[in-house]
Design an enzyme around this catalytic site. Structure first.
Site, PDB file in Angstrom:
ATOM      1  N   PHE A 173      46.010  20.860  23.470  1.00 53.98           N
ATOM      2  CA  PHE A 173      46.750  20.401  24.654  1.00 53.98           C
ATOM      3  C   PHE A 173      46.501  21.235  25.902  1.00 53.98           C
ATOM      4  CE2 PHE A 173      49.930  19.546  21.080  1.00 53.98           C
ATOM      5  CZ  PHE A 173      49.353  18.319  20.775  1.00 53.98           C
ATOM      6  N   ASN A 218      40.679  30.070  30.438  1.00 53.67           N
ATOM      7  CA  ASN A 218      39.426  30.794  30.527  1.00 53.67           C
ATOM      8  C   ASN A 218      39.675  32.290  30.372  1.00 53.67           C
ATOM      9  OD1 ASN A 218      38.135  28.342  31.347  1.00 53.67           O
ATOM     10  ND2 ASN A 218      38.857  28.696  33.419  1.00 53.67           N
ATOM     11  N   HIS A 257      40.206  54.699  44.659  1.00 53.17           N
ATOM     12  CA  HIS A 257      38.822  54.235  44.692  1.00 53.17           C
ATOM     13  C   HIS A 257      37.888  55.338  45.188  1.00 53.17           C
ATOM     14  CE1 HIS A 257      35.359  51.759  45.186  1.00 53.17           C
ATOM     15  NE2 HIS A 257      35.481  51.545  46.473  1.00 53.17           N
ATOM     16  N   ASP A 299      41.293  47.742  48.219  1.00 53.30           N
ATOM     17  CA  ASP A 299      40.830  49.085  47.837  1.00 53.30           C
ATOM     18  C   ASP A 299      42.034  50.019  47.789  1.00 53.30           C
ATOM     19  OD1 ASP A 299      38.173  48.224  47.951  1.00 53.30           O
ATOM     20  OD2 ASP A 299      37.666  49.404  49.734  1.00 53.30           O
TER      21      ASP A 299
HETATM   22  C1  23J Z   1      31.563  51.744  46.070  1.00 52.86           C
HETATM   23  C2  23J Z   1      30.690  52.471  46.841  1.00 52.86           C
HETATM   24  C3  23J Z   1      30.459  52.118  48.143  1.00 52.86           C
HETATM   25  C4  23J Z   1      31.147  51.050  48.669  1.00 52.86           C
HETATM   26  C5  23J Z   1      32.065  50.320  47.909  1.00 52.86           C
HETATM   27  C6  23J Z   1      32.252  50.677  46.610  1.00 52.86           C
HETATM   28  C7  23J Z   1      32.834  49.165  48.474  1.00 52.86           C
HETATM   29  O1  23J Z   1      32.521  48.641  49.509  1.00 52.86           O
HETATM   30  C8  23J Z   1      34.069  48.668  47.816  1.00 52.86           C
HETATM   31  O2  23J Z   1      34.118  47.551  47.299  1.00 52.86           O
HETATM   32  O3  23J Z   1      35.054  49.391  47.837  1.00 52.86           O
HETATM   33  S1  23J Z   1      30.848  50.610  50.334  1.00 52.86           S
HETATM   34 MN    MN Z   2      36.353  47.767  47.300  1.00 49.76          MN
END
Ligand code: 23J
Ligand code: MN
Length: 260
Positions: free
Chosen positions: A60, A64, A81, A77
């Site tokens: 049903f 994904n 990061h 971000d």
């Molecule tokens: C990792 C290294 C350089 C960059 C980036 C990631 C991104 O642009 C991102 O997606 O944060 S420039």
């Molecule tokens: Mn990014």
């Protein structure tokens, strides 16, 4: 204050406030960042796999499963990061205060300059000139660079715009990001693949938007679309990452509330 939300509800249902979708479709054709292979691994291609679709493996329902990097498509971000933001306890997708995910947006139109010069850099002077015309950028607000680069999002080569000298896409200068950090903005958003300009690996510091935003526990938004539909001031941007455990970023559904 309860009246404020009642008014908002009325404005939404009556169409006085429109919801603009600032999100690109996320899928196997989504453009992805390419870094020089000698310095870095890339984010993998996006895959969407069917678990089942109203058939033998589940009568049903359809569903994904996905394979995708955190920094894919229209995305957020987080401070973790970048190495400069690594030590903020509230700097990952699951520890950022949700209050930060809804905020006013300042939209700086650089579309004419970017059409003229794909390496266009918005400077602190450029931001100050914009403020003289449209009003001051406030603490806790988004600053979004409109370039109309989103019109290239359907074609990865056009979007990344790379040649033998590297990628050529617009972004902020280091002094621009420094100025925005002095103003205590919430973050910086762009219609390009990343918050930094294509040539930013060679800037001082390298990747100044990433370096300085995240050093200041601030956020980035990449691959936004439709910023041409937002006023210079007056929109509210809803941009919330998935609550990925210790995540460094996440695809988002970026929604702008704008006066009709
Ligand atoms: C990792 C290294 C350089 C960059 C980036 C990631 C991104 O642009 C991102 O997606 O944060 S420039
Ligand atoms: Mn990014």
């Amino acid at each position: 204050m309860p009246a404020t939300l009642t008014q908002l509800a009325t404005a939404l249902s009556s169409g006085q406030i429109r919801v603009v979708d600032c999100t690109a479709t996320l899928g196997p054709k989504t453009p992805l960042l390419k870094l020089p292979p000698e310095i870095a691994d890339d984010t993998p291609p996006i895959e969407i796999h069917q678990i089942s679709k109203y058939g033998d493996r589940g009568p049903f329902w359809a569903w994904n499963w996905l394979k995708l990097g955190e920094h894919s498509g229209t995305h957020f971000d987080a401070p973790h990061h970048w190495i400069t933001g690594r030590d903020y306890p509230d700097g990952a997708t699951d520890t950022i205060d949700a209050q930060n995910f809804v905020a006013p947006a300042n939209v700086i139109d650089c579309s004419a300059q970017a059409a003229e010069n794909p390496d266009f850099l918005l400077t602190a002077e450029g931001v100050k000139a914009w403020e003289a015309e449209h009003g001051e950028i406030g603490a806790g607000e988004w600053v979004l660079m409109r370039t109309d680069w989103c019109k290239r999002n359907h074609d990865e080569a056009l979007y990344l715009n790379a040649d033998e000298t590297g990628p050529h896409t617009p972004g902020p200068s280091a002094d621009c990001v420094r100025y925005l950090m002095e103003k205590k903005v919430l973050g910086w958003g762009t219609e390009c693949i990343g918050t930094d300009a294509g040539a930013a690996g060679g800037f001082e510091p390298p990747f100044p938007a990433h370096n300085l935003l995240h050093a200041n526990n601030r956020y980035g938004l990449a691959s936004l679309v439709n910023l041409s539909e937002l006023p210079p001031k007056g929109a509210i941007l809803i941009a919330a990452p998935l609550k990925i455990e210790a995540g460094t970023g996440s695809p988002i559904r970026a929604l702008a509330l704008v006066p009709a």
